[in-house]
Design an enzyme around this catalytic site. Sequence first.
Site, PDB file in Angstrom:
ATOM      1  N   ALA A 138       0.868  -1.167   0.000  1.00  0.00           N
ATOM      2  CA  ALA A 138       0.000   0.000   0.000  1.00  0.00           C
ATOM      3  C   ALA A 138       0.912   1.226   0.000  1.00  0.00           C
ATOM      4  CB  ALA A 138      -0.863  -0.004   1.254  1.00  0.00           C
ATOM      5  N   GLY A 152       0.749  -5.057   1.322  1.00  0.00           N
ATOM      6  CA  GLY A 152      -0.476  -5.229   0.553  1.00  0.00           C
ATOM      7  C   GLY A 152      -0.258  -5.985  -0.750  1.00  0.00           C
ATOM      8  N   GLU A 181      -0.401  -9.509   0.124  1.00  0.00           N
ATOM      9  CA  GLU A 181      -1.787  -9.833   0.487  1.00  0.00           C
ATOM     10  C   GLU A 181      -2.679 -10.023  -0.747  1.00  0.00           C
ATOM     11  OE1 GLU A 181      -1.755  -6.462   3.367  1.00  0.00           O
ATOM     12  OE2 GLU A 181      -2.764  -7.914   4.650  1.00  0.00           O
ATOM     13  N   GLU A 184       4.858  -4.806   7.466  1.00  0.00           N
ATOM     14  CA  GLU A 184       4.085  -3.741   8.113  1.00  0.00           C
ATOM     15  C   GLU A 184       4.564  -3.445   9.526  1.00  0.00           C
ATOM     16  OE1 GLU A 184       2.694  -6.170   6.342  1.00  0.00           O
ATOM     17  OE2 GLU A 184       1.071  -5.381   5.111  1.00  0.00           O
TER      18      GLU A 184
HETATM   19  C1  HXC Z   1       5.011   4.357  -1.482  1.00  0.00           C
HETATM   20  C2  HXC Z   1       6.867   3.389  -2.389  1.00  0.00           C
HETATM   21  C3  HXC Z   1       6.557   2.164  -1.775  1.00  0.00           C
HETATM   22  C4  HXC Z   1       5.366   2.104  -0.976  1.00  0.00           C
HETATM   23  C5  HXC Z   1       8.374   1.910  -2.874  1.00  0.00           C
HETATM   24  N1  HXC Z   1       8.011   3.193  -3.056  1.00  0.00           N
HETATM   25  N2  HXC Z   1       7.518   1.274  -2.085  1.00  0.00           N
HETATM   26  N3  HXC Z   1       6.098   4.480  -2.240  1.00  0.00           N
HETATM   27  N4  HXC Z   1       4.652   3.217  -0.865  1.00  0.00           N
HETATM   28  N5  HXC Z   1       4.959   0.972  -0.404  1.00  0.00           N
HETATM   29  C6  HXC Z   1       8.686   4.222  -3.850  1.00  0.00           C
HETATM   30  C7  HXC Z   1       9.888   4.805  -3.136  1.00  0.00           C
HETATM   31  O1  HXC Z   1       9.479   5.773  -2.218  1.00  0.00           O
HETATM   32  C8  HXC Z   1      10.657   5.378  -4.305  1.00  0.00           C
HETATM   33  O2  HXC Z   1      10.083   6.581  -4.746  1.00  0.00           O
HETATM   34  C9  HXC Z   1      10.397   4.365  -5.416  1.00  0.00           C
HETATM   35  O3  HXC Z   1       9.224   3.661  -5.031  1.00  0.00           O
HETATM   36  C10 HXC Z   1      11.530   3.369  -5.555  1.00  0.00           C
HETATM   37  O4  HXC Z   1      11.766   2.769  -4.291  1.00  0.00           O
HETATM   38  P1  HXC Z   1      13.196   2.754  -3.577  1.00  0.00           P
HETATM   39  O5  HXC Z   1      12.963   2.597  -2.130  1.00  0.00           O
HETATM   40  O6  HXC Z   1      14.026   3.908  -4.018  1.00  0.00           O
HETATM   41  O7  HXC Z   1      13.807   1.410  -4.207  1.00  0.00           O
HETATM   42  P2  HXC Z   1      14.811   0.382  -3.512  1.00  0.00           P
HETATM   43  O8  HXC Z   1      15.883   1.094  -2.767  1.00  0.00           O
HETATM   44  O9  HXC Z   1      15.186  -0.582  -4.565  1.00  0.00           O
HETATM   45  O10 HXC Z   1      13.923  -0.383  -2.402  1.00  0.00           O
HETATM   46  C11 HXC Z   1      12.830  -1.148  -2.797  1.00  0.00           C
HETATM   47  C12 HXC Z   1      11.974  -1.539  -1.558  1.00  0.00           C
HETATM   48  C13 HXC Z   1      11.636  -0.274  -0.756  1.00  0.00           C
HETATM   49  C14 HXC Z   1      12.787  -2.517  -0.662  1.00  0.00           C
HETATM   50  C15 HXC Z   1      10.734  -2.259  -2.058  1.00  0.00           C
HETATM   51  O11 HXC Z   1      11.058   0.680  -1.658  1.00  0.00           O
HETATM   52  C16 HXC Z   1      10.651  -0.516   0.348  1.00  0.00           C
HETATM   53  O12 HXC Z   1      11.008  -1.031   1.413  1.00  0.00           O
HETATM   54  N6  HXC Z   1       9.387  -0.129   0.117  1.00  0.00           N
HETATM   55  C17 HXC Z   1       8.354  -0.265   1.138  1.00  0.00           C
HETATM   56  C18 HXC Z   1       7.850  -1.683   1.217  1.00  0.00           C
HETATM   57  C19 HXC Z   1       6.799  -1.851   2.299  1.00  0.00           C
HETATM   58  O13 HXC Z   1       7.062  -1.616   3.499  1.00  0.00           O
HETATM   59  N7  HXC Z   1       5.596  -2.254   1.916  1.00  0.00           N
HETATM   60  C20 HXC Z   1       4.459  -2.463   2.848  1.00  0.00           C
HETATM   61  C21 HXC Z   1       3.687  -1.189   2.989  1.00  0.00           C
HETATM   62  S1  HXC Z   1       2.422  -1.295   4.208  1.00  0.00           S
HETATM   63  P3  HXC Z   1      10.758   8.030  -4.430  1.00  0.00           P
HETATM   64  O14 HXC Z   1       9.890   8.976  -5.180  1.00  0.00           O
HETATM   65  O15 HXC Z   1      10.673   8.161  -2.960  1.00  0.00           O
HETATM   66  O16 HXC Z   1      12.151   7.911  -4.939  1.00  0.00           O
HETATM   67  C22 HXC Z   1       1.157  -2.095   3.446  1.00  0.00           C
HETATM   68  C23 HXC Z   1      -0.090  -2.239   4.271  1.00  0.00           C
HETATM   69  C24 HXC Z   1      -1.197  -2.938   3.543  1.00  0.00           C
HETATM   70  O17 HXC Z   1       1.258  -2.526   2.345  1.00  0.00           O
HETATM   71  C25 HXC Z   1      -2.527  -2.894   4.293  1.00  0.00           C
HETATM   72  C26 HXC Z   1      -3.179  -1.566   4.260  1.00  0.00           C
HETATM   73  C27 HXC Z   1      -4.526  -1.538   4.952  1.00  0.00           C
END
Ligand code: HXC
Length: 250
Positions: A63, A108, A111, A131
């Site tokens: 998400a 997400g 999921e 998360e």
């Molecule tokens: C918003 C995201 C994102 C996310 C990546 N990006 N994941 N933006 N939400 N979940 C964006 C980054 O901010 C960045 O944009 C661009 O995508 C590239 O990502 P990088 O981090 O620069 O790439 P990298 O270093 O290769 O790392 C990849 C990654 C990392 C390991 C996947 O991006 C990461 O840890 N992302 C978060 C993953 C996560 O925690 N997902 C779960 C979310 S909670 P910018 O513009 O900043 O450069 C969830 C809850 C669901 O999903 C339920 C809800 C009710």
Amino acid sequence: MSVVVDRQDAVAVVTIDRQEALNALDVETLTELRDRLRELAEDYAARVVVLTGAGDRAFVAGADIKYMGSLEPAEAKEWGALGHEAARLLEDMPKPTVAAINGFALGGGCELALGCDLRYASSNARLGQPEIDLGIVPGWGGTQRLARVCGLGVAKELVLTGRQVDAEEAFRIGLVNAVADPVLEHALEVAGRLAARSPVALRVAKRLLNLSPGALEREAEEFGDLFASEDAKEGLAAFAEKRPPRFVGR
Ligand code: HXC
């Protein structure tokens, strides 16, 4: 448009395309995904649905974390409900759904993949429920479906620690059905095989597999009901006559 539906005969390929954020889902993209899945659930011509992410880095990186940063509880509940609806459509639509996991499937993203009936991963895939590292918990079905797919022990470890797994480990713990490159090609091959099966039998098999294990009477009942279908008669006859079946979907 950030969600594209491409028809390949009876298979519908749904691609989430928000590559600048590794296909993370914001409200607009998730709403679009939910709407396309609603349409496909009702679309008789689409016999199998394949879900994937655009590009070669991510299925869905979760998400949208930036969007979630400012949510109040009531808004977070709505956000949770929207993702639940999308995952439930994948899980419940009366046809097989296949996730082609071509990179990150985190939070997400994992999921949504868990909502699908089958999951295939590319060798560069990474899956997990991180998360907990954000101070939240899986909110689109992960706490329930991960345990159902991989067992409660694995689910507790991954959800409580937030540890991510690579494709090989995901295969070992049963989170994905196979690791294959290119993963979309593999998913399409499986989808093509499913599309040649009886839609009636697939629909009933899926419904039964989704029941809780206590529902054995229901299995016996629906198994019997299926024998009223032309497809069951055809499939059983074709075997005896040593010829391929011709399923009509009734
Ligand atoms: C918003 C995201 C994102 C996310 C990546 N990006 N994941 N933006 N939400 N979940 C964006 C980054 O901010 C960045 O944009 C661009 O995508 C590239 O990502 P990088 O981090 O620069 O790439 P990298 O270093 O290769 O790392 C990849 C990654 C990392 C390991 C996947 O991006 C990461 O840890 N992302 C978060 C993953 C996560 O925690 N997902 C779960 C979310 S909670 P910018 O513009 O900043 O450069 C969830 C809850 C669901 O999903 C339920 C809800 C009710």
